[in-house]
Structures are given as C-alpha cells and as structure tokens.
Design an enzyme around this catalytic site. Structure first.
Site, PDB file in Angstrom:
ATOM      1  N   HIS A  25       0.809  -1.218   0.000  1.00  0.00           N
ATOM      2  CA  HIS A  25       0.000   0.000   0.000  1.00  0.00           C
ATOM      3  C   HIS A  25       0.838   1.262   0.000  1.00  0.00           C
ATOM      4  CE1 HIS A  25       0.273  -0.271   4.592  1.00  0.00           C
ATOM      5  NE2 HIS A  25       0.548   1.004   4.391  1.00  0.00           N
ATOM      6  N   ARG A  29      -1.669  11.074   4.265  1.00  0.00           N
ATOM      7  CA  ARG A  29      -2.434  11.733   5.312  1.00  0.00           C
ATOM      8  C   ARG A  29      -3.542  12.586   4.689  1.00  0.00           C
ATOM      9  NH1 ARG A  29       2.891  11.937   6.825  1.00  0.00           N
ATOM     10  NH2 ARG A  29       3.420  11.041   8.853  1.00  0.00           N
ATOM     11  N   GLU A  89      -3.944   3.601   1.554  1.00  0.00           N
ATOM     12  CA  GLU A  89      -4.200   3.813   2.975  1.00  0.00           C
ATOM     13  C   GLU A  89      -4.288   5.313   3.234  1.00  0.00           C
ATOM     14  OE1 GLU A  89      -2.002   1.861   6.553  1.00  0.00           O
ATOM     15  OE2 GLU A  89      -1.086   3.835   6.286  1.00  0.00           O
ATOM     16  N   ASN A  93      -5.518  11.986  11.300  1.00  0.00           N
ATOM     17  CA  ASN A  93      -5.238  12.361  12.681  1.00  0.00           C
ATOM     18  C   ASN A  93      -6.432  13.162  13.191  1.00  0.00           C
ATOM     19  OD1 ASN A  93      -2.424  11.371  13.016  1.00  0.00           O
ATOM     20  ND2 ASN A  93      -2.055  12.755  11.298  1.00  0.00           N
ATOM     21  N   ARG A 113       8.837  19.986  -1.947  1.00  0.00           N
ATOM     22  CA  ARG A 113       8.612  18.959  -2.968  1.00  0.00           C
ATOM     23  C   ARG A 113       9.308  17.660  -2.590  1.00  0.00           C
ATOM     24  NH1 ARG A 113       9.181  19.674  -9.004  1.00  0.00           N
ATOM     25  NH2 ARG A 113      11.382  19.826  -8.513  1.00  0.00           N
ATOM     26  N   HIS A 117       2.933  11.933  -6.984  1.00  0.00           N
ATOM     27  CA  HIS A 117       1.547  11.566  -7.274  1.00  0.00           C
ATOM     28  C   HIS A 117       1.330  10.069  -7.096  1.00  0.00           C
ATOM     29  CE1 HIS A 117       3.628  11.074 -11.263  1.00  0.00           C
ATOM     30  NE2 HIS A 117       2.955   9.938 -11.239  1.00  0.00           N
ATOM     31  N   ARG A 147       2.013  19.277 -23.428  1.00  0.00           N
ATOM     32  CA  ARG A 147       2.581  18.483 -24.520  1.00  0.00           C
ATOM     33  C   ARG A 147       2.147  17.024 -24.480  1.00  0.00           C
ATOM     34  NH1 ARG A 147       7.104  21.672 -22.910  1.00  0.00           N
ATOM     35  NH2 ARG A 147       7.751  23.161 -24.514  1.00  0.00           N
ATOM     36  N   GLN A 148       1.978  16.465 -23.286  1.00  0.00           N
ATOM     37  CA  GLN A 148       1.620  15.046 -23.158  1.00  0.00           C
ATOM     38  C   GLN A 148       0.110  14.881 -23.277  1.00  0.00           C
ATOM     39  OE1 GLN A 148       4.095  14.399 -19.397  1.00  0.00           O
ATOM     40  NE2 GLN A 148       4.407  12.456 -20.460  1.00  0.00           N
ATOM     41  N   HIS A 185       0.879   3.001  -9.863  1.00  0.00           N
ATOM     42  CA  HIS A 185       2.145   3.366  -9.223  1.00  0.00           C
ATOM     43  C   HIS A 185       2.035   4.568  -8.295  1.00  0.00           C
ATOM     44  CE1 HIS A 185       2.657   6.023 -12.920  1.00  0.00           C
ATOM     45  NE2 HIS A 185       3.005   6.866 -11.974  1.00  0.00           N
ATOM     46  N   GLU A 242       7.447   4.542  -8.858  1.00  0.00           N
ATOM     47  CA  GLU A 242       8.109   5.373  -9.871  1.00  0.00           C
ATOM     48  C   GLU A 242       9.018   6.358  -9.156  1.00  0.00           C
ATOM     49  OE1 GLU A 242       7.179   8.934 -13.128  1.00  0.00           O
ATOM     50  OE2 GLU A 242       5.511   7.902 -12.155  1.00  0.00           O
ATOM     51  N   GLU A 318       7.198   0.890   5.180  1.00  0.00           N
ATOM     52  CA  GLU A 318       6.671   0.022   6.227  1.00  0.00           C
ATOM     53  C   GLU A 318       6.827  -1.433   5.792  1.00  0.00           C
ATOM     54  OE1 GLU A 318       2.617  -0.413   8.972  1.00  0.00           O
ATOM     55  OE2 GLU A 318       2.488   0.476   6.962  1.00  0.00           O
TER      56      GLU A 318
END
Length: 326
Positions: A25, A29, A89, A93, A113, A117, A147-148, A185, A242, A318
C-alpha cells in the site's frame, strides 16, 4: 553516516528468494476522512475495504482498493488488505477536519517537494477522463493540456495529484483486454537514482521494470517493483514505485527532497508485506547494520509486528506481515 554516503551493494538472500514480497500500500495523510473516502469511492469506484481506529493515539486508517477477485483472507475471515497490491491507505489524525487553517502538504509545492503523485491506469484513458468529467472531478491537467496528450491529472480533496494513464497500448504485450481500473504506481522524486535503485533492489528485492528518459527536460523516470505475474502488464500492474530523477541533483551536496513526514506533513510511506517480515528485517539488519535507518525496528514500536525503514532520500517504507490483524 549521512544518507548520501550509504550504499547497498549486497544482494540479500531473504529478499531475493522471497516470492511473497508484495508492494502492498501507499499511505497519504488526509484532513477530512468523510470527504476523502467519499471522493475515492464515488469518483473512482474504489471500495472501502477496512477501517482501523487507534483511540489511544487518536488516528484512524482507511484502506481502499479497486475491485479484485479472490481476496486472500486473514484469521478473522476478512479480506486481507495486507496481502494484496494496489491498496490506498488514508491516515486521519483526529481533529484536523475542524481546523480551518490545517493544510496537507501535497509534495508538489516548493520548498516542500518530494512525493509527486499516485497513478490509476485504465484500458481507455479518454473514456476514463470523460467519466471523471461527468462526475465533476477537479482536473489539474486535462489530456488536451500541455505536450503530453495521453495522460491527465486529477486533484483529490487534499490537493494530491492523481495521474490517469492507459494500459492498453502497442508497446505493452499484456493485458489484451479491459481488466478494470488499477492503482498502478506511486511517484517520489529522488536525489540520486543509482543509490535509490541499489537500495530497493538489494534491500527489498525489487527490480527496474522500465525506464523513460526525457532528454529535452532533463529527467529520467524509473519504475520499480516485484516480478510481473502471468498476463500482467507493466502499466496495468498494481504496486509499482516510480522514482523521478531531475538531472544534476545528485551532485548538489546541499540538495534534499521533503520526505512527507517532516512538517508540513502529507505523504506517509509505501508498505512492503511478506509472510515472514521478522526474518526479512533481521536479514536486513545483519547485512547492512547502520547503513539502514529504522524507525522503529520490527516489533519495537507502539504498533507491534511492523517495522519502518528509510530509503536514501528519507522516505519511509513500512514492512508488515501478510494476514496482519490490527
């Protein structure tokens, strides 16, 4: 010893020979579980598989998945959320939903950063985006933008980016038909891909499934994971990591990505499960000693039968037993 000085040149037998190793997983948060769970269920068709409450520590975990066949069962006869890949997951909190100024770090804004994603793959990306448009999903990037033209990005309620891609493509042998949506991914940015790939290959037994080099924009993507199963494609496979390398960061002594667990928090960790995590963790500790950072070691934290270790960029992994009942 600093992270930059750590190397992982030994192929450990435990990880190399353990066929039960599974990228289980990814933990994010969230501010408001009602809002986030509803979003993933109603917008993407995921199913809430389990919820765990920890009153003494004042947090809850929500485990979501796209539909799967033949779930393994735990000792309670429930679907084993720790034995499958493609699990999301969500960690809440308690009380954050009532704080007006509380904001999650989505990992894509300077100077914090790091995490990039998560990615959901579909047989037909155009149809998937049309369905998301109909549900008024908030797009960060539509297929027509930039572009993509073969990918899109949607924002979840906390501003996390969700990439939308297609797995039926000429370059992929499998699958040959629509097998439903997949949590393909999780992307994190890394400083030095050589050290990161050595870590995930040698310490956790993963391998590089594919790479993508973008010379014009000076970055390389590496996709790591466990072996493909019969009829499984690299873009339809669930449980892939990735790593994105922006060229030149590896030579900058002062460069560091945000790991998601330092404040401001957001991304939490990825999780690897297997049948015998105690043996795996003992093997790692024996082989690598202080070259691997634990927080905590197996069965030594408040939550038993789990461990956390850190990769070269400080991202948490984990390690849990399959069939774990919390």
């Amino acid at each position: 010893m600093s992270t930059e000085d750590k190397y992982y040149p030994i192929k450990i037998d435990c990880a190399a020979n353990d066929s039960t190793l599974t990228f289980n997983h990814t933990c994010l948060r969230i501010k408001d579980p009602k809002r986030s769970v509803k979003f993933y269920v109603e917008t993407f068709g995921m199913k809430l598989m389990d919820k765990k409450d920890f009153p003494e520590m004042k947090f809850s975990l929500y485990f979501l998945s796209f539909p799967k066949e033949n779930w393994e069962k735990n000792s309670k006869g429930e679907a084993d959320v720790f034995g499958a890949s493609g699990i999301l997951e969500l960690t809440h909190n308690w009380g954050t939903e009532d704080e007006d100024d509380f904001k999650i770090n989505n990992g894509n804004e300077e100077p914090h950063r790091g995490f990039g994603h998560i990615c959901f793959s579909y047989a037909d990306v155009s149809k998937a985006c049309e369905a998301l448009e109909a549900k008024k999903a908030p797009f960060k990037k539509r297929m027509s933008d930039g572009r993509q033209k073969d990918i899109a990005f949607v924002l979840d309620p906390d501003g996390y980016w969700i990439e939308i891609v297609q797995y039926l493509r000429e370059a992929e042998e499998f699958p040959t038909t629509d097998v439903g949506p997949k949590f393909n991914h999780t992307m994190v940015r890394v400083k030095d891909p050589v050290k990161t790939i050595e870590f995930y290959k040698n310490v956790l037994g993963m391998d590089v499934l594919r790479t993508s080099v973008n010379e014009k924009n000076k970055f390389t993507l590496y996709f790591l994971g466990y072996p493909l199963k019969e009829g499984e494609g690299r873009v339809s496979k669930e449980g892939v990591l990735e790593i994105t390398h922006n060229w030149g960061t590896e030579t900058d002594a002062n460069f560091q990505y945000h790991n998601g667990n330092d404040k401001p928090q957001g991304y939490g960790h990825i999780c690897v499960s297997c049948k015998d995590p105690a043996s795996l963790c003992e093997e790692i500790d024996t082989k690598y000693g202080d070259k691997v950072s634990w927080a905590p070691k197996f069965n030594q934290g408040k939550l038993k039968n789990i461990a956390f270790l850190k990769d070269p960029d400080g991202y948490s992994i984990e390690i849990v037993p399959q069939g774990l009942v919390v």
